[in-house]
Design a protein around this motif. Structure first.
Motif, mmCIF file in Angstrom:
data_model
loop_
_atom_site.group_PDB
_atom_site.id
_atom_site.type_symbol
_atom_site.label_atom_id
_atom_site.label_comp_id
_atom_site.label_asym_id
_atom_site.label_seq_id
_atom_site.Cartn_x
_atom_site.Cartn_y
_atom_site.Cartn_z
ATOM 1 N N THR A 11 0.847 -1.187 0.000
ATOM 2 C CA THR A 11 0.000 0.000 0.000
ATOM 3 C C THR A 11 0.883 1.238 0.000
ATOM 4 O O THR A 11 2.087 1.152 -0.183
ATOM 5 N N THR A 12 0.278 2.371 0.223
ATOM 6 C CA THR A 12 1.001 3.631 0.393
ATOM 7 C C THR A 12 0.644 4.194 1.760
ATOM 8 O O THR A 12 -0.534 4.236 2.121
ATOM 9 N N ILE A 13 1.652 4.594 2.510
ATOM 10 C CA ILE A 13 1.392 5.282 3.779
ATOM 11 C C ILE A 13 1.584 6.765 3.519
ATOM 12 O O ILE A 13 2.660 7.203 3.120
ATOM 13 N N ASN A 14 0.508 7.514 3.742
ATOM 14 C CA ASN A 14 0.560 8.958 3.509
ATOM 15 C C ASN A 14 0.205 9.702 4.794
ATOM 16 O O ASN A 14 0.032 9.088 5.850
ATOM 17 N N ALA A 15 0.102 11.024 4.704
ATOM 18 C CA ALA A 15 -0.154 11.859 5.888
ATOM 19 C C ALA A 15 -1.499 11.539 6.535
ATOM 20 O O ALA A 15 -1.655 11.717 7.745
ATOM 21 N N GLU A 42 5.163 7.895 1.643
ATOM 22 C CA GLU A 42 4.920 9.051 0.797
ATOM 23 C C GLU A 42 5.705 10.314 1.168
ATOM 24 O O GLU A 42 5.994 11.123 0.303
ATOM 25 N N SER A 43 6.061 10.492 2.443
ATOM 26 C CA SER A 43 6.683 11.767 2.809
ATOM 27 C C SER A 43 7.583 11.634 4.032
ATOM 28 O O SER A 43 7.537 10.639 4.755
ATOM 29 N N ASP A 44 8.364 12.687 4.260
ATOM 30 C CA ASP A 44 9.194 12.742 5.461
ATOM 31 C C ASP A 44 8.325 12.763 6.714
ATOM 32 O O ASP A 44 8.702 12.207 7.741
ATOM 33 N N LEU A 45 7.155 13.392 6.641
ATOM 34 C CA LEU A 45 6.231 13.437 7.769
ATOM 35 C C LEU A 45 5.838 12.028 8.204
ATOM 36 O O LEU A 45 5.772 11.729 9.398
ATOM 37 N N ASN A 68 10.370 -1.949 1.073
ATOM 38 C CA ASN A 68 9.665 -0.684 0.930
ATOM 39 C C ASN A 68 10.416 0.267 0.012
ATOM 40 O O ASN A 68 11.627 0.200 -0.107
ATOM 41 N N ARG A 69 9.681 1.155 -0.609
ATOM 42 C CA ARG A 69 10.298 2.171 -1.461
ATOM 43 C C ARG A 69 10.586 3.398 -0.604
ATOM 44 O O ARG A 69 9.736 4.262 -0.418
ATOM 45 N N VAL A 70 11.807 3.427 -0.064
ATOM 46 C CA VAL A 70 12.207 4.483 0.863
ATOM 47 C C VAL A 70 13.618 4.930 0.507
ATOM 48 O O VAL A 70 14.503 4.099 0.298
ATOM 49 N N SER A 71 13.833 6.234 0.484
ATOM 50 C CA SER A 71 15.165 6.758 0.184
ATOM 51 C C SER A 71 16.122 6.474 1.341
ATOM 52 O O SER A 71 15.707 6.224 2.475
ATOM 53 N N ALA A 72 17.394 6.547 1.050
ATOM 54 C CA ALA A 72 18.417 6.342 2.075
ATOM 55 C C ALA A 72 18.286 7.387 3.181
ATOM 56 O O ALA A 72 18.439 7.065 4.364
ATOM 57 N N GLU A 73 17.969 8.617 2.814
ATOM 58 C CA GLU A 73 17.812 9.683 3.811
ATOM 59 C C GLU A 73 16.673 9.371 4.782
ATOM 60 O O GLU A 73 16.790 9.578 5.984
ATOM 61 N N ARG A 74 15.571 8.856 4.244
ATOM 62 C CA ARG A 74 14.440 8.519 5.107
ATOM 63 C C ARG A 74 14.752 7.325 5.998
ATOM 64 O O ARG A 74 14.312 7.269 7.143
#
Length: 81
Positions: A11-15, A42-45, A68-74
């Protein structure tokens, strides 16, 4: 009262829905495993909300964060919590 694992998968986890996940984890103190698999963050939040919830929740013993599709920074931000 007997639920011990929460799985969020494909799924997508969003705000909006991160609030629902946090609420479940706050209300269900028997959940010791949180699995987030094959999910778009979906976001840094969302990462910050997950991190805060995990750091404040005393019942979580295992976090499975797989595919999961997550950047290294996240990922670094989540790890810091």
């Amino acid at each position: 009262t007997s639920v011990t694992e929460l799985t969020v998968k494909k799924t997508t986890i969003n705000a909006q829905n991160i609030k629902f996940i946090v609420k479940i984890m706050q209300e269900k103190d028997r959940i010791s495993t949180l699995r987030i698999e094959e999910t778009k963050i979906e976001s840094d939040l969302v990462i910050e909300s997950l991190g805060e919830m995990i750091s404040q929740n005393k019942s979580i013993q295992r976090l499975a964060f797989l595919g999961n599709r997550v950047s290294a920074e996240r990922m670094i931000t989540l790890h810091e919590f």
